[in-house]
Design a protein around this motif. Structure first.
Motif, short mmCIF file in Angstrom:
data_model
loop_
_atom_site.label_atom_id
_atom_site.label_comp_id
_atom_site.label_asym_id
_atom_site.label_seq_id
_atom_site.Cartn_x
_atom_site.Cartn_y
_atom_site.Cartn_z
N PHE A 272 -1.22 13.53 -4.91
CA PHE A 272 -2.27 14.07 -5.82
C PHE A 272 -2.69 15.32 -5.61
O PHE A 272 -3.17 16.03 -6.32
N ARG A 273 -2.75 15.69 -4.10
CA ARG A 273 -3.25 16.71 -3.72
C ARG A 273 -2.47 18.13 -3.94
O ARG A 273 -2.96 19.24 -3.72
N GLU B 279 2.12 14.91 6.27
CA GLU B 279 0.80 14.07 6.09
C GLU B 279 1.20 12.54 5.90
O GLU B 279 0.62 11.66 6.36
N GLY C 67 0.41 3.57 -3.07
CA GLY C 67 -1.12 4.16 -3.16
C GLY C 67 -0.96 5.45 -2.02
O GLY C 67 -1.82 6.23 -2.33
N LEU C 68 -0.63 5.06 -0.77
CA LEU C 68 -0.55 6.09 0.30
C LEU C 68 0.11 7.34 -0.37
O LEU C 68 -0.20 8.44 -0.10
N ARG C 69 1.40 7.27 -0.92
CA ARG C 69 2.00 8.23 -1.36
C ARG C 69 1.34 8.98 -2.49
O ARG C 69 1.31 10.13 -2.47
N ARG C 70 0.68 8.20 -3.48
CA ARG C 70 -0.14 8.99 -4.65
C ARG C 70 -1.27 9.60 -4.02
O ARG C 70 -1.66 10.78 -4.41
N SER C 71 -1.84 9.25 -2.99
CA SER C 71 -2.95 9.64 -2.12
C SER C 71 -2.75 11.11 -1.79
O SER C 71 -3.70 11.96 -1.64
N VAL C 72 -1.45 11.28 -0.98
CA VAL C 72 -1.23 12.59 -0.50
C VAL C 72 -0.40 13.39 -1.77
O VAL C 72 -0.83 14.67 -1.90
N ASP D 285 0.87 -1.21 -0.01
CA ASP D 285 0.03 -0.08 -0.18
C ASP D 285 0.97 1.39 0.09
O ASP D 285 0.46 2.42 0.09
#
Length: 371
Positions: free
Chosen positions: A64-65, A128, A57-62, A54
């Motif tokens: 992307f913002r 974050e 995905g966690l890096r992308r979720s942060v 994961d």
């Protein structure tokens, strides 16, 4: 009527597998970083293994913002943790950090099962992602060391010298940090050593600029290496240069960053983090620094610093993290209740069950009390 073209010739076998995808080791220097070193708690192996796929995905979720923030995260795994997390072969160069004890100075070995090196243009992105990672690992791993790094003017450390000048570039950088045919099962991987030093800032600042330059081996303002006729053999630059058997220069990639706190009288420093295709290069640099190439010729910077941490990690490829190998089998002495707790879901193979018992501008700067 023209004859139809013949069918293409058979290739003789399946297409070759794509090369392994490294983690983001070679991203550019950033304005902010968070360094996290953790130990895995007994029984926390399953939670750690669940986190690894994961991470991307966690890096992308942060990230992307804030698309322009350049958020990256590199994960490393320590020697003891490797056998608790994975069955199968070990990386050839993975071992615990080796303590160095010289006549005057010591490089200690300190605990470290996991490393997260988080970098971005802004600290909020690093903060974050660090929060998400430590939240996922709550109760399974303990943070034993952390630092929040920042860019200091033109990439200087808090000793006032530019840090990382000798980093290789381009293909040389990739060759310096990437495992190749010497360990084919782990091609595309890297190794990383992290250290933190406490410096006597008052004593350092009591030196003249010329004395500081002789200790480092470079000019302070212009960042030019001193000529060999002037550079002392116990200067930092002289001792951290490493050559191979044919006289070639052996290099590492440093991503050091200053950090600091004004509490308790103040503690300020530089977090050293050095990536390499083999830990042997960085280890030789450290031996030169602490033990000297000749007796009594340790790194002059160590007279103003005290090493307080030291850990070595293997940096797997991104593909490895996305699809880790099976977990080691449950040890025979594990109790039945513990086996039941550690057992995987029914859809998984029993072979994947996890045991539940399971710098160089160096430095940190520490102000001494006024006398």
């Amino acid at each position: 009527m023209p004859e139809p073209a013949p069918p293409p010739a058979a290739t003789g076998g399946p297409a070759p597998a794509p090369p392994p995808q490294p983690q983001d080791v070679l991203t550019p220097l950033t304005g902010a970083a968070v360094f996290l070193v953790l130990t895995i708690d007994p029984g926390g192996e399953r939670t750690v293994r669940d986190l690894l796929p994961d991470l991307a995905g966690l890096r992308r979720s942060v990230g992307f913002r804030a698309p322009d923030g350049g958020l990256a995260c590199v994960a490393g795994i320590g020697s003891d943790a490797w056998d608790r997390l994975f069955a199968g072969p070990r990386p050839a160069g993975l071992h615990p950090f080796r303590e160095l004890v010289g006549p005057r100075h010591r490089a200690p070995a300190t605990p470290g099962d996991l490393l997260f090196h988080i970098r971005a243009a802004r600290m909020d992105l690093c903060f974050e992602l660090a929060g998400l990672l430590t939240g996922r690992l709550a109760g399974a791993a303990t943070v034993v060391d952390s630092a929040e790094g920042f860019r200091y003017f033109d990439n200087r450390d808090l000793l006032g010298f530019v840090d990382g000048t000798e980093n290789p570039e381009g293909r040389a950088a990739a060759a310096a940090v990437t495992v190749g045919a010497e360990d084919p099962a782990f091609a595309g991987c890297s190794y990383v050593i992290v250290q933190k030093y406490l410096h006597d800032l008052d004593a350092w600042n009591a030196l003249t600029v010329e004395q500081q330059e002789l200790a480092v081996g470079r000019t302070k303002l212009t960042d030019v290496e001193l000529p060999d006729a002037v550079k002392p053999p116990d200067s930092h630059v002289a001792l951290t240069g490493v050559t191979g058997p044919d006289g070639e220069e052996l290099q590492i990639m440093r991503f050091n960053m200053p950090f600091g706190s004004f509490a308790g009288g103040g503690e300020f420093g530089t977090y050293f983090i050095g990536y390499a295709a083999t830990p042997a290069v960085t280890e030789e640099m450290l031996r030169n620094m602490f033990l000297g190439r000749r007796p009594g010729r340790h790194d002059r910077l160590l007279d103003f610093s005290t090493a307080v941490t030291g850990s070595l990690f293997h940096v797997p490829t991104a593909d490895f993290l996305d699809d880790p190998p099976p977990a080691p089998p449950v040890p025979p002495e594990t109790g039945a209740a513990e086996v039941a707790e550690a057992a995987p879901a029914p859809t998984e193979s029993p072979a994947t069950a996890t045991a539940s018992d399971g710098s160089l501008a160096i430095g940190s700067l520490k102000r001494t009390p006024a006398r």
